[in-house]
Design a protein around this motif. Structure first.
Motif, PDB file in Angstrom:
ATOM      1  N   SER A 152       0.939  -1.162  -0.028  1.00 34.29           N
ATOM      2  CA  SER A 152      -0.028   0.027  -0.090  1.00 34.29           C
ATOM      3  C   SER A 152       1.038   1.468  -0.050  1.00 34.29           C
ATOM      4  O   SER A 152       0.390   2.221  -0.562  1.00 34.29           O
ATOM      5  CB  SER A 152      -1.088   0.037   1.254  1.00 34.29           C
ATOM      6  N   TYR A 153       2.060   1.222   0.472  1.00 32.94           N
ATOM      7  CA  TYR A 153       2.915   2.357   0.541  1.00 32.94           C
ATOM      8  C   TYR A 153       3.244   2.824  -1.100  1.00 32.94           C
ATOM      9  O   TYR A 153       3.313   4.079  -1.101  1.00 32.94           O
ATOM     10  CB  TYR A 153       4.244   2.014   1.038  1.00 32.94           C
ATOM     11  N   PHE A 154       3.455   1.861  -1.738  1.00 35.14           N
ATOM     12  CA  PHE A 154       3.733   2.084  -3.115  1.00 35.14           C
ATOM     13  C   PHE A 154       2.533   2.256  -3.990  1.00 35.14           C
ATOM     14  O   PHE A 154       2.540   3.107  -4.938  1.00 35.14           O
ATOM     15  CB  PHE A 154       4.590   0.989  -3.823  1.00 35.14           C
ATOM     16  N   THR A 155       1.584   1.529  -3.656  1.00 37.30           N
ATOM     17  CA  THR A 155       0.125   1.695  -4.730  1.00 37.30           C
ATOM     18  C   THR A 155      -0.770   2.820  -4.459  1.00 37.30           C
ATOM     19  O   THR A 155      -1.409   3.494  -5.069  1.00 37.30           O
ATOM     20  CB  THR A 155      -0.555   0.247  -4.730  1.00 37.30           C
ATOM     21  N   ASN A 156      -0.875   3.042  -2.923  1.00 36.01           N
ATOM     22  CA  ASN A 156      -1.847   3.832  -2.483  1.00 36.01           C
ATOM     23  C   ASN A 156      -1.234   5.251  -2.037  1.00 36.01           C
ATOM     24  O   ASN A 156      -1.626   6.386  -1.616  1.00 36.01           O
ATOM     25  CB  ASN A 156      -2.550   3.391  -1.219  1.00 36.01           C
ATOM     26  N   GLY A 157       0.252   5.177  -1.800  1.00 36.72           N
ATOM     27  CA  GLY A 157       0.909   6.401  -1.417  1.00 36.72           C
ATOM     28  C   GLY A 157       0.888   6.529   0.109  1.00 36.72           C
ATOM     29  O   GLY A 157       1.240   7.828   0.552  1.00 36.72           O
ATOM     30  N   ALA A 158       0.461   5.880   0.910  1.00 39.26           N
ATOM     31  CA  ALA A 158       0.143   5.861   2.166  1.00 39.26           C
ATOM     32  C   ALA A 158      -0.031   4.119   2.685  1.00 39.26           C
ATOM     33  O   ALA A 158      -0.666   3.489   2.303  1.00 39.26           O
ATOM     34  CB  ALA A 158      -0.963   6.644   2.675  1.00 39.26           C
ATOM     35  N   PRO A 159       0.135   3.904   4.150  1.00 40.81           N
ATOM     36  CA  PRO A 159       0.076   2.674   4.626  1.00 40.81           C
ATOM     37  C   PRO A 159      -1.720   2.460   4.893  1.00 40.81           C
ATOM     38  O   PRO A 159      -2.232   3.489   5.278  1.00 40.81           O
ATOM     39  CB  PRO A 159       0.849   2.835   6.104  1.00 40.81           C
ATOM     40  N   GLN A 160      -1.985   1.340   4.636  1.00 40.51           N
ATOM     41  CA  GLN A 160      -3.390   0.785   5.080  1.00 40.51           C
ATOM     42  C   GLN A 160      -3.143  -0.537   5.649  1.00 40.51           C
ATOM     43  O   GLN A 160      -2.442  -1.262   5.457  1.00 40.51           O
ATOM     44  CB  GLN A 160      -3.812   0.638   3.428  1.00 40.51           C
ATOM     45  N   ASP A 161      -4.025  -0.696   6.504  1.00 39.89           N
ATOM     46  CA  ASP A 161      -4.498  -1.721   7.345  1.00 39.89           C
ATOM     47  C   ASP A 161      -4.515  -2.727   6.182  1.00 39.89           C
ATOM     48  O   ASP A 161      -5.541  -2.571   5.744  1.00 39.89           O
ATOM     49  CB  ASP A 161      -5.238  -1.620   8.523  1.00 39.89           C
ATOM     50  N   GLY A 162      -3.991  -4.018   6.574  1.00 42.73           N
ATOM     51  CA  GLY A 162      -4.461  -5.105   5.948  1.00 42.73           C
ATOM     52  C   GLY A 162      -5.449  -5.982   6.317  1.00 42.73           C
ATOM     53  O   GLY A 162      -5.823  -5.665   7.625  1.00 42.73           O
ATOM     54  N   ASP A 163      -5.979  -6.805   5.595  1.00 46.96           N
ATOM     55  CA  ASP A 163      -7.220  -7.465   5.987  1.00 46.96           C
ATOM     56  C   ASP A 163      -6.449  -8.935   6.708  1.00 46.96           C
ATOM     57  O   ASP A 163      -5.831  -9.667   6.053  1.00 46.96           O
ATOM     58  CB  ASP A 163      -8.084  -7.906   4.693  1.00 46.96           C
ATOM     59  N   PHE A 164      -6.900  -9.335   7.851  1.00 48.05           N
ATOM     60  CA  PHE A 164      -6.496 -10.490   8.586  1.00 48.05           C
ATOM     61  C   PHE A 164      -6.724 -11.798   7.581  1.00 48.05           C
ATOM     62  O   PHE A 164      -6.156 -12.709   7.958  1.00 48.05           O
ATOM     63  CB  PHE A 164      -7.255 -10.397   9.903  1.00 48.05           C
ATOM     64  N   ALA A 165      -7.921 -11.594   6.667  1.00 51.02           N
ATOM     65  CA  ALA A 165      -8.116 -12.990   5.974  1.00 51.02           C
ATOM     66  C   ALA A 165      -6.908 -12.920   4.582  1.00 51.02           C
ATOM     67  O   ALA A 165      -7.178 -13.981   4.041  1.00 51.02           O
ATOM     68  CB  ALA A 165      -9.351 -12.879   5.624  1.00 51.02           C
ATOM     69  N   ILE A 166      -6.455 -11.986   4.219  1.00 55.93           N
ATOM     70  CA  ILE A 166      -5.571 -11.883   3.202  1.00 55.93           C
ATOM     71  C   ILE A 166      -4.260 -11.825   3.509  1.00 55.93           C
ATOM     72  O   ILE A 166      -3.581 -10.491   3.998  1.00 55.93           O
ATOM     73  CB  ILE A 166      -6.036 -10.584   2.333  1.00 55.93           C
ATOM     74  N   THR A 167      -3.403 -12.814   3.601  1.00 48.27           N
ATOM     75  CA  THR A 167      -1.834 -12.681   4.093  1.00 48.27           C
ATOM     76  C   THR A 167      -0.922 -13.647   3.193  1.00 48.27           C
ATOM     77  O   THR A 167      -1.562 -14.348   2.407  1.00 48.27           O
ATOM     78  CB  THR A 167      -2.124 -13.371   5.499  1.00 48.27           C
ATOM     79  N   ALA A 168       0.408 -13.145   3.421  1.00 45.70           N
ATOM     80  CA  ALA A 168       1.256 -14.131   3.111  1.00 45.70           C
ATOM     81  C   ALA A 168       2.409 -14.235   3.962  1.00 45.70           C
ATOM     82  O   ALA A 168       2.675 -13.130   4.882  1.00 45.70           O
ATOM     83  CB  ALA A 168       1.906 -13.498   1.646  1.00 45.70           C
ATOM     84  N   VAL A 169       3.128 -15.455   4.026  1.00 47.17           N
ATOM     85  CA  VAL A 169       4.016 -15.416   4.996  1.00 47.17           C
ATOM     86  C   VAL A 169       5.427 -15.453   4.173  1.00 47.17           C
ATOM     87  O   VAL A 169       5.622 -16.049   2.887  1.00 47.17           O
ATOM     88  CB  VAL A 169       4.250 -17.035   5.525  1.00 47.17           C
ATOM     89  N   HIS A 170       6.346 -14.557   4.683  1.00 44.80           N
ATOM     90  CA  HIS A 170       7.568 -14.333   3.920  1.00 44.80           C
ATOM     91  C   HIS A 170       8.681 -14.306   5.264  1.00 44.80           C
ATOM     92  O   HIS A 170       8.597 -13.574   6.226  1.00 44.80           O
ATOM     93  CB  HIS A 170       7.611 -13.057   3.080  1.00 44.80           C
ATOM     94  N   ASN A 171       9.750 -15.113   4.979  1.00 46.81           N
ATOM     95  CA  ASN A 171      11.104 -15.094   5.970  1.00 46.81           C
ATOM     96  C   ASN A 171      10.269 -15.427   7.531  1.00 46.81           C
ATOM     97  O   ASN A 171      10.853 -14.756   8.352  1.00 46.81           O
ATOM     98  CB  ASN A 171      11.429 -13.790   5.825  1.00 46.81           C
ATOM     99  N   GLY A 172       9.156 -16.165   7.707  1.00 46.15           N
ATOM    100  CA  GLY A 172       8.723 -16.584   8.748  1.00 46.15           C
ATOM    101  C   GLY A 172       7.719 -15.459   9.276  1.00 46.15           C
ATOM    102  O   GLY A 172       7.214 -15.570  10.547  1.00 46.15           O
ATOM    103  N   ALA A 173       7.703 -14.251   8.677  1.00 40.25           N
ATOM    104  CA  ALA A 173       6.567 -13.257   9.253  1.00 40.25           C
ATOM    105  C   ALA A 173       5.294 -13.203   8.545  1.00 40.25           C
ATOM    106  O   ALA A 173       5.502 -13.661   7.162  1.00 40.25           O
ATOM    107  CB  ALA A 173       7.406 -11.932   9.274  1.00 40.25           C
ATOM    108  N   THR A 174       4.407 -12.902   9.046  1.00 43.55           N
ATOM    109  CA  THR A 174       3.053 -12.777   8.302  1.00 43.55           C
ATOM    110  C   THR A 174       2.781 -11.364   7.947  1.00 43.55           C
ATOM    111  O   THR A 174       2.859 -10.489   8.660  1.00 43.55           O
ATOM    112  CB  THR A 174       1.915 -13.333   9.160  1.00 43.55           C
ATOM    113  N   TYR A 175       2.445 -11.063   6.538  1.00 47.98           N
ATOM    114  CA  TYR A 175       2.087  -9.928   6.180  1.00 47.98           C
ATOM    115  C   TYR A 175       0.854  -9.839   5.898  1.00 47.98           C
ATOM    116  O   TYR A 175       0.126 -11.009   5.237  1.00 47.98           O
ATOM    117  CB  TYR A 175       2.944  -9.398   5.104  1.00 47.98           C
ATOM    118  N   ARG A 176       0.031  -8.709   6.063  1.00 48.27           N
ATOM    119  CA  ARG A 176      -1.615  -8.575   5.619  1.00 48.27           C
ATOM    120  C   ARG A 176      -1.648  -7.490   4.679  1.00 48.27           C
ATOM    121  O   ARG A 176      -0.638  -6.756   4.431  1.00 48.27           O
ATOM    122  CB  ARG A 176      -2.201  -7.986   6.983  1.00 48.27           C
TER     123      ARG A 176
END
Length: 157
Positions: free
Chosen positions: A46-70
């Motif tokens: 969202s920083y890159f596409t929206n130009g500002a941070p947006q809270d992610g949806d808890f149901a739409i995630t990906a795990v990368h390097n052991g961390a979960t991103y929303r």
């Protein structure tokens, strides 16, 4: 009755084991909560596409390097999966100024700046103000120190 108690205990053990293992999945190189959530749930794309941070949806995630991103959308999640390095904050999401000073401190997802296509976070508004005073110098310093800091336990620095 005892069989139900045993089944219930085994089920609880499986759930707790899963929660604990995911909580410790992220390594020292990623600034994540005790539950393994990175960026406090903010969508890194969202920083890159929206130009500002947006809270992610808890149901739409990906795990990368052991961390979960929303993510706010499946489209953002898919963009992230295609090229995570393009969207991940520098220094694992730790404060860019702190990294330049040789320490690992929390990076606030609301205190950010994109420089040369890379996302940087800072700890506080006053720290970000100092960082803004010499961004290229602090990035050079942080880049030089990150190799030694990357896998270090923040509590031991």
């Amino acid at each position: 009755m005892i069989a139900n108690l045993i089944r219930g205990s085994v089920a609880a053990f499986v759930i707790v084991t899963g929660l604990v293992s995911s909580a410790f999945g992220a390594g020292f190189d990623v600034n994540a909560t005790v539950t393994g959530l990175a960026l406090r749930g903010v969508d890194p794309v969202s920083y890159f596409t929206n130009g500002a941070p947006q809270d992610g949806d808890f149901a739409i995630t990906a795990v990368h390097n052991g961390a979960t991103y929303r993510f706010v959308s499946e489209e953002n999640r898919d963009l992230f999966k295609e090229n995570p390095d393009q969207y991940l904050p520098q220094y694992g999401g730790f404060c860019a100024f702190g990294t330049a000073m040789g320490v690992k401190v929390d990076g606030d997802p609301d205190l950010w700046k994109i420089v040369d296509g890379k996302l940087y976070l800072n700890l506080s508004a006053s720290i970000q103000e100092r960082w803004n005073g010499d961004i290229p110098g602090f990035i050079d310093a942080a880049d030089g120190k990150w190799g030694d800091l990357k896998d270090a336990d923040p509590a031991e620095l």
